[in-house]
Design a protein around this motif. Sequence first.
Motif, short mmCIF file in Angstrom:
data_model
loop_
_atom_site.label_atom_id
_atom_site.label_comp_id
_atom_site.label_asym_id
_atom_site.label_seq_id
_atom_site.Cartn_x
_atom_site.Cartn_y
_atom_site.Cartn_z
N ALA A 97 -11.17 -6.52 -7.15
CA ALA A 97 -12.28 -7.40 -7.49
C ALA A 97 -12.47 -8.48 -6.42
CB ALA A 97 -12.01 -8.06 -8.84
N GLU A 98 -13.67 -9.06 -6.39
CA GLU A 98 -13.97 -10.12 -5.41
C GLU A 98 -12.95 -11.25 -5.47
OE1 GLU A 98 -16.06 -10.53 -3.04
OE2 GLU A 98 -17.74 -9.14 -3.32
N ARG A 120 -6.65 -10.42 -2.14
CA ARG A 120 -7.63 -10.57 -1.06
C ARG A 120 -7.31 -11.77 -0.18
NH1 ARG A 120 -13.59 -10.24 -1.88
NH2 ARG A 120 -13.42 -9.26 0.16
N ALA A 121 -6.58 -12.75 -0.73
CA ALA A 121 -6.16 -13.90 0.08
C ALA A 121 -5.03 -13.53 1.03
CB ALA A 121 -5.71 -15.04 -0.84
N CYS A 140 -4.74 -10.21 2.36
CA CYS A 140 -5.18 -9.19 3.31
C CYS A 140 -6.67 -8.94 3.13
CB CYS A 140 -4.39 -7.90 3.10
SG CYS A 140 -4.89 -6.55 4.21
N ALA A 141 -7.43 -9.12 4.19
CA ALA A 141 -8.89 -9.00 4.11
C ALA A 141 -9.36 -7.57 3.94
CB ALA A 141 -9.51 -9.59 5.38
N LEU A 142 -8.48 -6.58 4.07
CA LEU A 142 -8.88 -5.19 3.93
C LEU A 142 -9.12 -4.79 2.48
CD1 LEU A 142 -6.51 -3.45 6.51
CD2 LEU A 142 -8.83 -4.30 6.85
N TYR A 143 -8.67 -5.61 1.53
CA TYR A 143 -8.90 -5.32 0.12
C TYR A 143 -10.27 -5.83 -0.30
CZ TYR A 143 -3.93 -4.17 -0.42
OH TYR A 143 -2.70 -3.59 -0.32
N GLY A 144 -10.83 -5.22 -1.34
CA GLY A 144 -12.12 -5.69 -1.85
C GLY A 144 -12.77 -4.66 -2.75
N PRO A 145 -13.94 -4.98 -3.29
CA PRO A 145 -14.65 -4.03 -4.15
C PRO A 145 -15.34 -2.94 -3.34
CG PRO A 145 -15.93 -6.04 -3.92
CD PRO A 145 -14.63 -6.28 -3.20
N ASN A 146 -15.46 -1.77 -3.93
CA ASN A 146 -16.18 -0.67 -3.28
C ASN A 146 -17.68 -0.81 -3.48
OD1 ASN A 146 -14.13 1.18 -2.13
ND2 ASN A 146 -13.38 1.22 -4.23
N ILE A 147 -18.42 -0.05 -2.69
CA ILE A 147 -19.86 0.09 -2.86
C ILE A 147 -20.09 1.36 -3.66
CG2 ILE A 147 -22.08 0.43 -1.71
CD1 ILE A 147 -20.91 -1.04 0.72
N TRP A 148 -20.59 1.23 -4.88
CA TRP A 148 -20.85 2.39 -5.73
C TRP A 148 -22.35 2.65 -5.78
CZ3 TRP A 148 -16.72 5.13 -6.87
CH2 TRP A 148 -15.47 4.50 -6.91
N SER A 207 -15.82 17.86 -0.02
CA SER A 207 -14.39 17.58 -0.12
C SER A 207 -14.20 16.12 -0.50
CB SER A 207 -13.75 17.89 1.24
OG SER A 207 -12.37 17.62 1.22
N PHE A 208 -13.05 15.82 -1.13
CA PHE A 208 -12.80 14.43 -1.56
C PHE A 208 -11.29 14.15 -1.52
CE2 PHE A 208 -14.46 17.38 -4.68
CZ PHE A 208 -13.46 17.53 -5.64
N PRO A 209 -10.74 14.08 -0.31
CA PRO A 209 -9.30 13.85 -0.17
C PRO A 209 -8.88 12.45 -0.61
CG PRO A 209 -10.38 13.83 1.98
CD PRO A 209 -11.40 14.29 0.99
N TYR A 210 -7.66 12.41 -1.13
CA TYR A 210 -7.00 11.18 -1.58
C TYR A 210 -5.87 10.89 -0.61
CZ TYR A 210 -3.45 8.86 -4.64
OH TYR A 210 -2.48 8.06 -5.20
N PHE A 211 -5.85 9.69 -0.03
CA PHE A 211 -4.86 9.32 0.97
C PHE A 211 -3.97 8.21 0.41
CE2 PHE A 211 -8.76 10.60 3.24
CZ PHE A 211 -8.28 11.68 3.97
N ALA A 212 -2.71 8.54 0.15
CA ALA A 212 -1.77 7.55 -0.39
C ALA A 212 -1.23 6.69 0.75
CB ALA A 212 -0.63 8.25 -1.11
N VAL A 213 -1.51 5.39 0.68
CA VAL A 213 -1.09 4.43 1.71
C VAL A 213 -0.39 3.26 1.02
CG1 VAL A 213 -1.86 2.93 3.60
CG2 VAL A 213 -3.07 5.08 3.14
N PRO A 214 0.75 2.81 1.53
CA PRO A 214 1.48 1.73 0.87
C PRO A 214 0.72 0.40 0.87
CG PRO A 214 2.89 2.93 2.40
CD PRO A 214 1.49 3.39 2.65
N ARG A 215 1.31 -0.57 0.20
CA ARG A 215 0.78 -1.95 0.14
C ARG A 215 0.68 -2.51 1.56
NH1 ARG A 215 4.45 -3.32 -2.82
NH2 ARG A 215 5.77 -4.32 -1.25
N HIS A 216 -0.22 -3.46 1.76
CA HIS A 216 -0.55 -3.96 3.09
C HIS A 216 0.64 -4.56 3.84
CE1 HIS A 216 -0.45 -8.37 2.29
NE2 HIS A 216 -0.65 -7.97 1.05
#
Length: 324
Positions: free
Chosen positions: A108-109, A114-115, A117-125, A265-274
């Motif tokens: 969420a915003e 988000r404080a 790591c700036a890479l987190y945030g809401p998606n565009i749906w 296709s709709f791959p899921y990429f598991a990536v750890p915490r920032h």
Amino acid sequence: MERIPTIDISPLTNPAGPQYRSTVEQIMDACTSIGFLSITGTGIAPENIDQVRDTVKAIFDIDEARKWDQAITRENYRGYIPMGFFTPNDGSGAADKYEGYKLHFEAAEDAPIRAECALYGPNIWPREVPQARTVILDYWQQLDGVADLLLGALEVGLEIPPNTLRDAFRDPMTNMTLLHYPPQAPEERGYGIHPHKDTDALTIIAPDPVGGLEVQTRTGGWITPDCPPGGFVVNIGDMLELWSGGRLKSTPHRVVNRSGHERYSFPYFAVPRHDVVVAPLLPVLTGFDRPEVHCGHWSAEIWRTNWPDEMATGDTPELGTLTD
């Protein structure tokens, strides 16, 4: 190994069961040899996969101008990726022949992370596909469970303490890319996606029936995963290869769509915490020499170098791109 095995992972839900250890051994054999496996027994209903595929098709059927209105930006790598927009991360080669839609871990915003790591945030749906958020996030949550089972199995197989891997995926940077590949003519050069290795920890994908995914064997040939209907293809990424000291194999793969049909296709990429730093958890194998990586920095560099006018620097981790 010159083939990709199919493994029923349902025994992983019962670590005390009689088939748990043998299932772990099968997974380890696949992950240490070819780095790919097909899995069944996930508990995800085929109808769920079909619903996601229909939703992905609907997203790419949106009017072209409206898709551009929802395009990714340098400041927010979420939303529509136009056809031929990106070249390989190292700046070499022709643009890949796909259009995409990028989704990241939904935050969420006002999310506290988000404080950090700036890479987190809401998606565009996309508003034109109102069911997209619910359908995809429900599927995403189910894949989170599958990834957790597989990571637990790898902890056992690598003989490392419980939750060593799984705890790195709380508030992760896990992401998905929705992809549409038009058919390529038989004589057409180039790729749907160029040969590469995934830079994440673990990738899970429901293969499109039209095919097109090709995996490189240890002898240099290319094979196609034989995945049963309702199953998934899983592959090891660079992060798990690094964590394991080179034991788990991150394997080159590519997409070439010469089926004559549209491929989705709709791959899921598991990536750890920032803030997770990935470094070998075991003594490294002879000849394996990779520096540790900071997940937030690595993700930011992948994001940045996707733009054709941005180049990798001496501070950029490996980006997965391979020479043809």
